[in-house]
Enzyme design. Structure first.
Site, short mmCIF file in Angstrom:
data_model
loop_
_atom_site.label_atom_id
_atom_site.label_comp_id
_atom_site.label_asym_id
_atom_site.label_seq_id
_atom_site.Cartn_x
_atom_site.Cartn_y
_atom_site.Cartn_z
N PRO A 78 0.67 -10.89 -14.23
CA PRO A 78 1.09 -11.90 -15.26
C PRO A 78 0.02 -12.73 -15.80
CG PRO A 78 2.05 -12.50 -13.33
CD PRO A 78 1.48 -11.48 -13.08
N ASP A 98 -5.09 -14.24 -13.59
CA ASP A 98 -3.64 -13.74 -13.12
C ASP A 98 -3.10 -14.91 -12.23
OD1 ASP A 98 -1.89 -12.26 -11.20
OD2 ASP A 98 -3.37 -10.75 -10.45
N HIS A 99 -1.78 -14.99 -12.85
CA HIS A 99 -1.10 -16.00 -12.61
C HIS A 99 -0.36 -16.05 -11.40
CE1 HIS A 99 0.43 -20.14 -13.34
NE2 HIS A 99 0.96 -20.00 -14.29
N ARG A 100 -0.45 -14.82 -10.71
CA ARG A 100 0.18 -14.88 -9.42
C ARG A 100 -0.55 -15.68 -8.33
NH1 ARG A 100 0.11 -8.20 -8.94
NH2 ARG A 100 -1.86 -8.71 -9.60
N VAL A 124 -3.57 -17.65 -9.35
CA VAL A 124 -4.43 -18.61 -9.80
C VAL A 124 -3.45 -19.46 -10.69
CG1 VAL A 124 -6.31 -19.02 -11.58
CG2 VAL A 124 -6.40 -17.28 -10.12
#
Lengths: 472, 397
Positions: free
Chosen positions: A266, A442-444, A446
């Site tokens: 994401p 990468d919002h997983r 970060v």
């Protein structure tokens, strides 16, 4: 009378099964001498020029550049007696086939020398009829009812490992020891596609490892037609309004990587606008610096250094998501990717251990990396194991964008065009050099806070490079 | 003696980063003691010890050395082409090492015995071997191709360095036969072991040096440092010139320009004399260059630079002797004659190679033991019966 001989693609490197045709050095009609270089081929091991085994006139080239050819395939036909009477009495159509000297016997017959051990291993020598008491009686054992009339015809019950399939068949019996089968299974490798080099065509552990390695790198670099521009070979529709191009090469790899990345990680992108006037002054000064005379100093260099400093301050951003093991892998190094537009498409080679480099070393590395990429000589290792990427969209005059992560990386920085803008500087509106920075991450793993801090740090260093002294 | 100039391996604590700048030590730049009698420009150099040993090589003898090297190179090129045409499974080129091999080989006496690795086609030539027979094993026809005893030239050893032990053992045998130090030039014998720079990293070579040294065996270790152990440069295998390996074992050692046929002849002659007279072993490092690939399966462009190859091309062993020959009065017709002879020879090699047919499988039992052996005899009989079980027209496939 014309004498036609074929030259079959030899195994030039101990156990190779195929080669890519790079370039013909001769054309139909050319007169060739013995040992004249006629063709350049590329094998898994090396680029090789093949010398012609015959003297004569080239009558046919049977394979073309870019083709991958199995060892043992005829590649050229040469008339070794072109001076002879051209038209004999026989029918002209059937002539070449009849006159074609089967060079098989002149060529090698052994296993070490010659062609396609894989074919040789799939044939069996016919046995003499015997009365069952002969030394080879066990051979006929599977068909118990064999009445000794003739050599038994293969029945379904005989399709065990000792029974060879019809020659040339694609379904090959796989011979491998259980640990090797296990290894192949673990690696997700189809054993029927692994050439066996062990005794009798047995697939060895090395074969599996080699095949796995090849598959891995092949996926990364070796789509068919990799060397051709990706628009090559398109077909125009009947109305002339569309062109369809087979997807291959760098374009296909780019597409796959982008789809994989966009739909697994994401993405979040944050933006900032920054006054880089001091960076521009630094660049101008470094260009005059004798120590930097041998490298290209650009704002990108400062941006790269700024990004490295920011990641060093926030090491948690240098990571990747391992979906299989459900782990976050923190990287204690920075392999800095630079997206490069090349004639073959987009490639993203990276600078290994960029965090260890001084500014000059970094400038050298960027220069070398982009030059190699533009020349189309980037090797796969240079594209593996990147941790972060910079895409310099500013060179196209673009202000900013929302870049997609290079798969396996945590962040990508888009570096926009640097333009003079009205800017409030010390309370007054001045013309200043301004650019936009965008950081996708990468919002997983970060979070918005971490990503924002990284980008803010990049901006701070670019706004005032002396900050690098504090953080460096 | 060079240790002070060797940079430290450890640049930062815990990290070993060998300094690999200039991986190829150019001839002479590392060691002032390099023996050279003929410069790359083809000019003679005087050496107080060794010049005397080439004084009796007259123009005719020098022309002979030139012919040796030219024909060996032509043979080597033809074999390479034959491999590229599918006629040989593999070929290790000796290109560039002709001077080291011919110079040392021509210093041998008939009764001396030679153990080589697989690249010593030039040495084979000096032993009177029909080079075409070397093609046998590289075509998969048989495991050797020649009678070692007839030429005092052992079969090629493919295992790196193991024949240094064989040579030392053979030399110790000569000692026990009493064929050392008798003063009879027809009786005293020596052994030469040819190996490369890569072999010096093998334990076998060190063991051989130990035994040769302490037994004063009549053996000469002729190390052709061709700079590359396949893709591994010498600099990554030794921090000092290889010649110093010999000294560490108490063996007199000499470093010679391996592309100088005269110097190689002179130093080998001296070493052989020492060995035959009972003076023990000598270690010779011949500094040369493998101008070709390691074998036809190798692609040197992947690990070394064009500039390096060009550097060594200017030090070609044959070109420098040609310059000397011209300077000392050899006419163009001599070279034209050699050229023509080379071409004829190459055609002959090609025809011979392609005419080699598969041997009768039963012959594989022939040379397993020197004498009859019951197990081998039984297996031979079984195999003959097994072979007879196939229909005739398909036999020997």
């Amino acid at each position: 009378m014309p004498q036609y001989v074929q030259f079959k693609l030899p195994d030039v490197g101990e156990g190779l099964t195929e080669a890519d045709i790079v370039e013909w050095k001769v054309a139909v009609g050319d007169t060739v001498k013995v040992n004249q270089e006629i063709i350049e081929i590329e094998t898994a091991k090396s680029l090789v020029e093949l010398p012609c085994p015959y003297a004569g006139v080239v009558t046919e080239l049977l394979v073309s550049s870019g083709q991958t050819v199995d060892v043992g395939t005829p590649i050229i036909v040469i008339d070794t007696d072109p001076g002879g009477a051209p038209e004999a009495a026989a029918g002209p159509a059937a002539e070449p086939a009849q006159k074609l000297v089967e060079s098989e016997n002149e060529m090698s017959g052994g296993v070490l020398v010659g062609y396609g051990t894989k074919h040789a291993s799939a044939t069996r020598r016919p046995r003499r009829v015997h009365d069952g008491a002969g030394p080879a009686s066990s051979e006929a054992a599977p068909s118990a009812s064999s009445s000794g009339a003739s050599r038994p015809t293969p029945g379904p019950q005989q399709s065990n490992a000792t029974q060879a399939p019809p020659s040339g068949g694609t379904t090959r019996t796989v011979l491998a020891k259980p640990p090797v089968r296990k290894l192949a299974k673990d690696l997700g490798l189809d054993l029927s596609r692994v050439p066996g080099t062990g005794p009798g065509g047995i697939i060895t552990r090395e074969d599996v490892e080699t095949a796995a390695e090849q598959e891995k790198t092949a996926k990364l670099v070796n789509y068919p037609g990799d060397d051709r521009p990706w628009l090559d070979g398109g077909t125009v529709s009947d109305d002339g309004r569309q062109t369809r191009v087979p997807v291959r090469s760098v374009r296909r790899r780019t597409a796959e990587a982008m789809v994989a990345s966009a739909f697994t990680a994401p993405h979040v992108t944050v933006f900032t606008t920054v006054d880089v006037t001091k960076t521009m002054k630094l660049v101008a000064r470094l260009k005059e610096d004798r120590d930097f005379a041998d490298v290209r100093v650009t704002p990108l260099l400062i941006a790269a250094k700024a990004l490295i400093l920011a990641i060093r301050r926030h090491p948690a951003v240098s990571a990747s998501w391992d979906d299989e093991t459900q782990e976050i892998v923190f990287k204690h190094y920075i392999n800095l990717g630079i997206a490069a537009a090349t004639p073959r498409g987009l490639v993203v080679p990276n600078i290994k251990d960029a965090h260890r480099m001084g500014l000059h070393e970094l400038a050298e590395a960027i220069g070398e990396l982009t030059a190699t990429a533009r020349a189309g000589r980037t090797v796969p290792q240079r594209m593996q194991d990147g941790t972060v990427t910079i895409t310099n969209i500013g060179v196209f005059g673009i202000d900013t964008g929302t870049p997609i992560l290079n798969p396996g990386e945590s962040a990508i920085l888009a570096f926009g065009a640097i333009k003079q803008r009205p800017w409030v500087h010390h309370g007054k509106i001045k013309a200043r050099w301004v650019t936009q920075l965008a950081l996708s991450f990468d919002h997983r793993f970060v979070d918005g806070e971490l990503g924002s801090r990284v980008l803010a740090d990049v901006a701070t260093t670019m706004e005032d490079p002396t900050q690098g002294l504090v953080w460096g | 003696m060079q240790s002070s100039s060797v940079p430290s391996l450890v640049k930062e604590p815990g990290v070993i980063q060998p300094d690999l700048d200039g991986v190829t030590t150019p001839v002479g730049s590392f060691d002032d003691d390099l023996i050279q009698l003929l410069t790359p420009q083809g000019e003679r150099v005087h050496h107080e010890t060794y010049s005397a040993r080439v004084e009796d090589l007259d123009l005719h003898a020098l022309q002979g050395l030139y012919r040796d090297m030219a024909l060996v190179r032509r043979f080597d090129n033809e074999a390479t082409a034959l491999q590229r045409q599918g006629e040989l499974g593999l070929w290790p080129q000796c290109l560039g090492q002709e001077a080291a091999q011919i110079g040392s080989g021509r210093a041998l006496a008939t009764q001396d015995y030679v153990f080589t690795s697989y690249r010593e086609h030039g040495v084979a030539w000096t032993r009177g071997l029909d080079l075409r027979k070397i093609l046998h094993s590289f075509r998969g026809q048989d495991h050797g191709g020649w009678d070692s005893a007839a030429h005092n030239f052992h079969l090629y050893t493919l295992v790196i360095g193991s024949h240094a032990l064989h040579a030392t053992g053979y030399a110790m045998g000569i000692q026990r036969d009493g064929d050392v130090g008798t003063g009879d030039p027809g009786r005293d014998r020596a052994v030469v072991s040819y190996f490369g720079d890569g072999a010096t990293s093998q334990g076998d070579v060190s063991e051989a040096l130990v035994f040769a040294s302490v037994t004063a065996a009549p053996v000469v270790f002729f190390c052709q440092n061709n700079q590359w152990a396949i893709s591994e440069p010498t600099a990554r295998q030794s921090r000092v010139p290889l010649v110093q390996r010999g000294g560490g074992f108490g063996i007199p050692s000499v470093r010679v320009d391996g592309n100088d046929v005269l110097a190689c002849y002179a130093v080998t002659q001296e070493a052989l004399e020492r060995a035959r007279s009972g003076g023990g072993p000598t270690f010779i490092e011949a500094v040369t260059y493998r101008m070709g690939a390691h074998t036809t399966s190798d692609d040197p462009t992947r690990y070394r630079s064009r500039a390096e190859e060009d550097y060594w091309r200017q030090r070609d062993p044959i070109a420098r002797l040609r310059t000397l020959l011209v300077a000392e009065g050899t006419g163009e017709d001599f070279f034209e004659g050699i050229e023509a002879e080379s071409e004829t020879y190459a055609e002959d090699v090609r025809a011979y190679c392609r005419a080699l047919s598969s041997p009768d499988p039963i012959t594989m039992f022939d040379h397993v033991y020197a004498e009859d052996h019951p197990l081998v005899s039984a297996e031979r009989a079984w195999f003959a019966e097994y072979e007879a079980g196939f229909t005739g027209e398909e036999a020997h496939r």
